[in-house]
Motif scaffolding. Structure first.
Motif, PDB file in Angstrom:
ATOM      1  N   ILE A 179     -31.772 -26.277 -80.793  1.00  0.00           N
ATOM      2  CA  ILE A 179     -30.873 -27.124 -81.577  1.00  0.00           C
ATOM      3  C   ILE A 179     -29.487 -27.164 -80.956  1.00  0.00           C
ATOM      4  N   GLN A 180     -28.986 -28.387 -80.784  1.00  0.00           N
ATOM      5  CA  GLN A 180     -27.613 -28.598 -80.337  1.00  0.00           C
ATOM      6  C   GLN A 180     -26.890 -29.450 -81.365  1.00  0.00           C
ATOM      7  N   PRO A 181     -25.581 -29.261 -81.526  1.00  0.00           N
ATOM      8  CA  PRO A 181     -24.852 -30.022 -82.550  1.00  0.00           C
ATOM      9  C   PRO A 181     -24.786 -31.499 -82.203  1.00  0.00           C
ATOM     10  N   GLY A 182     -24.892 -32.340 -83.242  1.00  0.00           N
ATOM     11  CA  GLY A 182     -24.808 -33.779 -83.052  1.00  0.00           C
ATOM     12  C   GLY A 182     -26.099 -34.469 -83.462  1.00  0.00           C
ATOM     13  N   VAL A 183     -26.105 -35.799 -83.348  1.00  0.00           N
ATOM     14  CA  VAL A 183     -27.275 -36.601 -83.685  1.00  0.00           C
ATOM     15  C   VAL A 183     -28.233 -36.595 -82.507  1.00  0.00           C
ATOM     16  N   ASN A 184     -29.468 -36.178 -82.744  1.00  0.00           N
ATOM     17  CA  ASN A 184     -30.446 -36.164 -81.664  1.00  0.00           C
ATOM     18  C   ASN A 184     -30.839 -37.593 -81.310  1.00  0.00           C
ATOM     19  N   PRO A 185     -30.900 -37.946 -80.013  1.00  0.00           N
ATOM     20  CA  PRO A 185     -31.289 -39.310 -79.635  1.00  0.00           C
ATOM     21  C   PRO A 185     -32.659 -39.716 -80.154  1.00  0.00           C
ATOM     22  N   ASP A 186     -33.544 -38.752 -80.440  1.00  0.00           N
ATOM     23  CA  ASP A 186     -34.875 -39.101 -80.912  1.00  0.00           C
ATOM     24  C   ASP A 186     -34.861 -39.585 -82.357  1.00  0.00           C
ATOM     25  N   LEU A 187     -33.726 -39.451 -83.028  1.00  0.00           N
ATOM     26  CA  LEU A 187     -33.515 -40.086 -84.325  1.00  0.00           C
ATOM     27  C   LEU A 187     -32.646 -41.327 -84.156  1.00  0.00           C
ATOM     28  N   GLU A 188     -31.578 -41.183 -83.418  1.00  0.00           N
ATOM     29  CA  GLU A 188     -30.594 -42.256 -83.272  1.00  0.00           C
ATOM     30  C   GLU A 188     -31.180 -43.502 -82.601  1.00  0.00           C
ATOM     31  N   VAL A 189     -31.882 -43.321 -81.489  1.00  0.00           N
ATOM     32  CA  VAL A 189     -32.358 -44.470 -80.711  1.00  0.00           C
ATOM     33  C   VAL A 189     -33.479 -45.231 -81.428  1.00  0.00           C
ATOM     34  N   PRO A 190     -34.571 -44.571 -81.884  1.00  0.00           N
ATOM     35  CA  PRO A 190     -35.600 -45.339 -82.591  1.00  0.00           C
ATOM     36  C   PRO A 190     -35.077 -46.057 -83.832  1.00  0.00           C
ATOM     37  N   ALA A 191     -34.125 -45.439 -84.536  1.00  0.00           N
ATOM     38  CA  ALA A 191     -33.568 -46.096 -85.721  1.00  0.00           C
ATOM     39  C   ALA A 191     -32.817 -47.365 -85.326  1.00  0.00           C
ATOM     40  N   ALA A 192     -32.036 -47.286 -84.236  1.00  0.00           N
ATOM     41  CA  ALA A 192     -31.278 -48.462 -83.782  1.00  0.00           C
ATOM     42  C   ALA A 192     -32.208 -49.559 -83.283  1.00  0.00           C
ATOM     43  N   LEU A 193     -33.259 -49.190 -82.560  1.00  0.00           N
ATOM     44  CA  LEU A 193     -34.186 -50.192 -82.044  1.00  0.00           C
ATOM     45  C   LEU A 193     -34.991 -50.831 -83.170  1.00  0.00           C
ATOM     46  N   ALA A 194     -35.348 -50.031 -84.178  1.00  0.00           N
ATOM     47  CA  ALA A 194     -36.080 -50.584 -85.322  1.00  0.00           C
ATOM     48  C   ALA A 194     -35.230 -51.617 -86.050  1.00  0.00           C
ATOM     49  N   ALA A 195     -33.932 -51.352 -86.133  1.00  0.00           N
ATOM     50  CA  ALA A 195     -33.037 -52.304 -86.806  1.00  0.00           C
ATOM     51  C   ALA A 195     -32.992 -53.640 -86.079  1.00  0.00           C
ATOM     52  N   LEU A 196     -33.279 -53.635 -84.767  1.00  0.00           N
ATOM     53  CA  LEU A 196     -33.306 -54.872 -83.988  1.00  0.00           C
ATOM     54  C   LEU A 196     -34.671 -55.541 -84.019  1.00  0.00           C
ATOM     55  N   GLY A 197     -35.659 -54.860 -84.595  1.00  0.00           N
ATOM     56  CA  GLY A 197     -37.005 -55.410 -84.626  1.00  0.00           C
ATOM     57  C   GLY A 197     -37.811 -55.127 -83.383  1.00  0.00           C
ATOM     58  N   CYS A 198     -37.370 -54.156 -82.577  1.00  0.00           N
ATOM     59  CA  CYS A 198     -38.120 -53.785 -81.373  1.00  0.00           C
ATOM     60  C   CYS A 198     -39.374 -53.019 -81.792  1.00  0.00           C
TER      61      CYS A 198
END
Length: 454
Positions: A183-202
């Motif tokens: 665990i490292q502090p901050g938002v993990n890209p494995d949550l951040e990126v799929p959420a952002a791409l889903a919002a675009l309809g990818c």
């Protein structure tokens, strides 16, 4: 800013002294785990960051493993790492849980209890899903979910028994939970990126439906629940199957290149590109990683001058496509094929690198190089080695990528070679630490890449 969570006074929601009962057991157990990052640095101390009773008989812990710092030419690694543990406690251990057994506590408030990894226990895994289905808090832990998602209860859990730096549980062949271990502090890209791409309809990336985080001692992502593709096969298995059957894989590689280009285009839309890449600074970072790896793996030393030449060429070549958010650890094991479609998973990036670095815009050539290295890895799994198979797959992947992205990685020779070299150096260090029998695979690439034009 520190790259790892470090000790400070804790707020526990389980009995004080829990680690007094567990410290000795965990000190022996942790270094044997596949996801433990400090195998080459002996543990000198264990300290608790938080301990929360998720439900009766199950503790959630964040522990900090301290190490003796080992200076290297690339800098001194952090003196320790934070790990997430889910531990179940029973007076009597069922035979089916013997493989998950950590030990029996002999003192403190847990004296006499058998301690084991809770993810191996179907009951504990099911109760964890119930926490994810119902947003709320438990001590410093926060459980959240996509309000549009409706995850049913009672799904049978199945812990995946694969080599990885995290732990994954499949629920009813409908969802998969990735539990981050380091665990490292901050938002993990494995949550951040799929959420952002889903919002675009990818649709190339499964969207997160639930997740949980911690707020203490610092905010960090702990786990993500996503749809599971039960009929999908990972690219690594498909490639090995084609090799075993003597089949061509170029059509699949071409389609995969197009799919990856689509993901890169979506990433550039979701996270605005940072502008032209800064090749000078990238080359310096690559040289620093090379020096650190050569210090740890002496077999690299004879090739350092040639590898440095690849990085020096990067510093003076065309910057190529703009830096943007990328996958960061792309290979055949990170892509799935279901029917005729390719999907991309595991956007965590290389877990050994600081989380802030993994979230930094980089050249998309980095991902292309990772996949090209993966074709070479696959080809070397069978003897005699099939270099032509790998070469055709590499060409097809780049052609498919170029057809969708609008630029051809093969025309960025110095840029591609530098990123492929950097990836091979990472592979050498990884294999030396975790899978020594595999070390000849990246070393063969090192010998090729150390020669200009390789």
């Amino acid at each position: 800013m520190p790259n790892t969570l470090t000790p400070r006074p804790r707020a526990a929601t389980a009995p004080d002294g829990s680690l007094d009962s567990l410290g000795g057991l965990l000190r022996a157990w942790l270094p044997r785990q596949r996801w433990f990052a400090g195998k080459d640095r002996p543990v000198t101390d264990l300290s608790v960051l938080s301990v929360t009773e998720l439900f009766p008989g199950c503790l959630h812990l964040l522990v900090h493993a301290s190490h003796v710092p080992v200076p290297t030419p690339g800098g001194t690694p952090p003196p320790g790492d934070c790990y997430q543990l889910l531990l179940s406690l029973r007076r009597h251990l069922a035979p089916r849980l013997e493989r998950a057994f950590i030990g029996r506590a002999t003192d403190g408030p847990l004296a006499g209890y058998a301690v084991y990894d809770a993810l191996h226990d179907p009951r504990s895994a099911q109760l964890l899903l119930e926490r994810l289905r119902r947003p709320g808090v438990a001590g410093p832990l926060r459980f959240e979910a996509d309000p549009a998602a409706r995850v049913p209860g009672g799904l049978p859990p199945r812990l995946l028994d694969t080599e990885q730096s995290n732990s994954s549980v499949v629920y009813g062949d409908a969802y998969i939970l990735k539990l981050f271990r380091r665990i490292q502090p901050g938002v993990n890209p494995d949550l951040e990126v799929p959420a952002a791409l889903a919002a675009l309809g990818c649709s190339r990336v499964p969207a997160p439906v639930a997740w949980f985080t911690t707020a203490d001692p610092r905010p960090a992502t702990l786990g993500v629940l996503q749809p599971f593709l039960p009929d999908a096969t990972d690219g690594w298995s498909l490639a090995l199957g084609a090799l075993a059957a003597g089949d061509d894989f170029t059509a699949e590689a071409h389609a995969l290149g197009r799919a990856m280009a689509e993901v890169h285009l979506a990433l550039a839309e979701a996270f605005p590109p940072a502008g032209p890449g800064e090749n000078g600074g990238t080359a310096e970072a690559m040289c620093a990683r090379l020096d650190a790896a050569a210090h740890a793996v002496p077999g690299l030393l004879p090739f350092v001058p040639g590898l440095r030449a690849a990085f020096a060429a990067l510093a003076t070549c065309d910057t190529g496509p703009p830096a943007q958010r990328v996958h960061g650890d792309l290979h055949l094991g990170q892509v799935l094929r279901a029917g005729r479609d390719w999907f991309v998973i595991d956007f965590e990036g290389e877990p050994s690198r600081p989380l802030a670095e993994r979230r930094t815009p980089q050249s998309p050539v980095r991902d292309v190089a990772g996949m090209l290295r993966s074709f070479d890895y696959a080809a070397r799994q069978r003897r005699p080695w099939r270099p032509e198979w790998a070469r055709r797959c590499r060409e097809a992947f780049c052609a498919g990528y170029a057809a969708r992205a609008g630029w051809d990685p093969r025309k960025k020779h110095a840029l591609l070679r530098a990123h492929e070299t950097d990836r091979a150096v990472y592979e050498v260090l990884y294999e030396a630490r975790h899978r020594p029998d595999w070390l000849p695979v990246p070393m063969a690439a090192i010998k090729r890449l150390a020669v200009w034009g390789g």
